[in-house]
Design an enzyme around this catalytic site. Structure first.
Site, short mmCIF file in Angstrom:
data_model
loop_
_atom_site.label_atom_id
_atom_site.label_comp_id
_atom_site.label_asym_id
_atom_site.label_seq_id
_atom_site.Cartn_x
_atom_site.Cartn_y
_atom_site.Cartn_z
N THR A 87 -2.97 1.88 -4.23
CA THR A 87 -3.35 3.03 -3.44
C THR A 87 -4.82 3.36 -3.64
O THR A 87 -5.41 3.03 -4.67
CB THR A 87 -2.46 4.26 -3.76
OG1 THR A 87 -2.66 5.25 -2.75
CG2 THR A 87 -2.74 4.86 -5.13
N GLU A 136 -9.24 -11.26 6.88
CA GLU A 136 -8.30 -10.59 7.80
C GLU A 136 -8.87 -10.57 9.22
O GLU A 136 -8.14 -10.40 10.19
CB GLU A 136 -8.03 -9.15 7.30
CG GLU A 136 -6.57 -8.76 7.40
CD GLU A 136 -6.29 -7.35 6.93
OE1 GLU A 136 -7.14 -6.73 6.25
OE2 GLU A 136 -5.20 -6.84 7.23
N ASP A 151 -11.71 1.46 -0.77
CA ASP A 151 -11.70 1.42 0.70
C ASP A 151 -13.06 0.91 1.17
O ASP A 151 -14.11 1.34 0.64
CB ASP A 151 -11.43 2.84 1.24
CG ASP A 151 -11.24 2.85 2.75
OD1 ASP A 151 -12.09 2.30 3.48
OD2 ASP A 151 -10.24 3.43 3.20
N ASP A 174 2.68 -3.06 4.41
CA ASP A 174 2.96 -1.65 4.73
C ASP A 174 4.36 -1.57 5.33
O ASP A 174 4.52 -1.60 6.55
CB ASP A 174 1.92 -1.16 5.76
CG ASP A 174 0.50 -1.27 5.25
OD1 ASP A 174 0.13 -0.52 4.33
OD2 ASP A 174 -0.26 -2.13 5.75
N HIS A 233 0.86 -1.19 0.00
CA HIS A 233 0.00 0.00 0.00
C HIS A 233 0.89 1.24 0.00
O HIS A 233 1.78 1.36 0.86
CB HIS A 233 -0.89 0.03 1.25
CG HIS A 233 -1.84 -1.13 1.36
ND1 HIS A 233 -3.11 -1.09 0.83
CD2 HIS A 233 -1.70 -2.35 1.93
CE1 HIS A 233 -3.72 -2.24 1.10
NE2 HIS A 233 -2.89 -3.03 1.76
N PRO A 243 -7.49 5.99 -4.42
CA PRO A 243 -7.67 7.36 -4.93
C PRO A 243 -8.60 8.13 -4.00
O PRO A 243 -9.65 7.62 -3.60
CB PRO A 243 -8.30 7.15 -6.31
CG PRO A 243 -7.99 5.74 -6.67
CD PRO A 243 -7.95 4.98 -5.38
N LYS A 244 -8.17 9.34 -3.63
CA LYS A 244 -8.94 10.13 -2.65
C LYS A 244 -9.38 11.46 -3.24
O LYS A 244 -8.70 12.03 -4.08
CB LYS A 244 -8.09 10.36 -1.39
CG LYS A 244 -7.75 9.06 -0.68
CD LYS A 244 -6.68 9.21 0.38
CE LYS A 244 -6.21 7.86 0.89
NZ LYS A 244 -5.33 7.12 -0.04
#
Ligand code: 6MZ
Length: 367
Positions: free
Chosen positions: A102, A232, A172, A308, A15, A104-105
């Site tokens: 990643t 997870e 997300d 990470d 990430h 996108p924000k």
């Protein structure tokens, strides 16, 4: 140089905002502190904890940390910088193929759209100078004309590292169906810029599979590759639905019941294994009971990844060393494990062929 550093490696689960250098994170916090955007002393101890004490933290705490990291990194200039640094860091430890993911924000207050977020990331790929990079066309950008340092380096071809980079856009789990579809559309638009697939990630206790399914189905129909964070946390029903969806890969695969292990093994869906991440988030209590062993012995397709590298203070070399020590695997076995990763990458045949040659040439030097 230790063999786990010098051997070529393939990274398929990294990430972007989790892979930032410690020093960069601290620098960004200081600058925002000086500007009065944050109170530096409030965040310093959190960052120092990530950087220097690298202690375990629960999965929930990790996601709070990401919210802080995002405050520090989500502007165009910083995204370009961290993308460049992350690629150069992976290349420096002989990662020859990197799939960087990643989310996108969008942030109206600074004029950021998901599209401009991704443009800033691609700009970071273009800005890579210390290594030769291919991110869109299987042609290496040698950066010869970009600056004199690069030109000096380029004179000695044997010293230049080469890396293929492809991008995955993450959805997300906090996002709505519409937002997820927007991300898939963006991925389709950016196919020529190295975007090869979609990832579903984020806090696993948030959101429902049915929210993301329309976007994932659309992506699948359009020929994008898909990888899902799967199991997870304990959630049998979701794991089942994810396996039925037949993604090209899954990440983690921790909380599986007997029936799901059976289904996974039959399906042969490759698993991205993130050892340090699983231990540090306390998702797995001890490395000797990690499911890597069972899957490896069953010859299930596996690839070691960092998740990470910044947040968990690790590197891909470190993950190879850890697996070798913990599971008693030798250099040759680890080399084969790394080479097997070629089969699971989302880039095309030309890149695969280039990687085969890279590994063949490295195999000759293996003793
Ligand atoms: C699930 C994770 C994750 O997208 O802002 N992310 N999602 N499980 C994990 N295991 C620890 N580690 C990272 O990078 C940070 C984002 O990646 C996802 C989370 O959504 C996090 O906010 P980007 O570059």
């Amino acid at each position: 140089m230790k063999w786990w550093v010098s051997m070529p490696k393939i990274e398929l689960h990294a990430h972007l905002n989790g892979s930032i250098r410690d020093s960069t994170l601290l620098e960004l916090a200081r600058v925002l502190g000086e500007k009065g955007v944050i109170v530096f002393s409030d965040v310093e101890h959190v960052i120092m904890k990530i950087c220097f004490y690298s202690d375990d933290r629960s999965l929930g705490e990790v996601f709070k940390l990401f919210d802080l990291i995002h405050i520090l990194t989500t502007d165009h200039k910083t995204l370009t910088r961290i993308t460049k640094e992350v690629v150069e860091d992976f290349a420096s430890e002989n990662v020859v193929y990197l799939e960087l993911r990643t989310t996108p924000k969008k942030n109206d207050s600074i004029g950021m759209s998901k599209h401009s977020y991704m443009e800033a990331v691609v700009e970071g790929l273009r800005a890579v100078t210390t290594v030769d990079i291919d991110f869109d066309s299987h042609k290496f950008n040698t950066q010869d004309s970009l600056n004199s340092i690069a030109m000096n380096d380029a004179c000695d071809r044997t010293k230049r590292k080469r890396i293929h980079v492809r991008l995955l856009l993450s959805i997300d789990r906090r996002e709505t169906t519409e937002a997820a579809i927007e991300t898939v559309k963006l991925a389709l638009e950016m196919r020529d810029l190295g975007v090869v697939g979609i990832d579903l990630s984020g806090n696993p206790v948030v959101g429902e599979w049915k929210t993301f399914l329309p976007a994932l189905k659309f992506a699948q129909k359009q020929g994008l590759y898909i990888t899902l964070h799967c199991g997870e946390v304990p959630n049998c029903q979701e794991v089942q639905l994810m396996l039925d969806f037949l993604p090209q890969r899954i990440g983690h695969a921790i909380f599986f019941e007997e029936e799901e292990w059976r289904q996974l093994k039959t399906s042969k869906i490759p698993v991205e294994i993130c050892l340090t991440s699983n231990i540090k988030t306390e998702s797995i209590s001890s490395i000797d009971i990690h499911h890597f062993v069972d899957l490896y012995n069953a010859k299930h397709p596996l690839v070691l990844c960092t998740d990470d590298a910044g947040v968990f203070s690790t590197s891909l070399s470190n993950e190879y060393k850890l697996a070798s020590t913990a599971f008693g695997l030798g250099k040759r076995e680890m080399f084969e494990l790394a080479r097997n990763g070629i089969e699971f990458i989302f880039a095309g045949d030309e890149v695969k062929q280039d990687l085969v040659e890279t590994f063949d040439s490295a195999a000759k030097k293996l003793n």
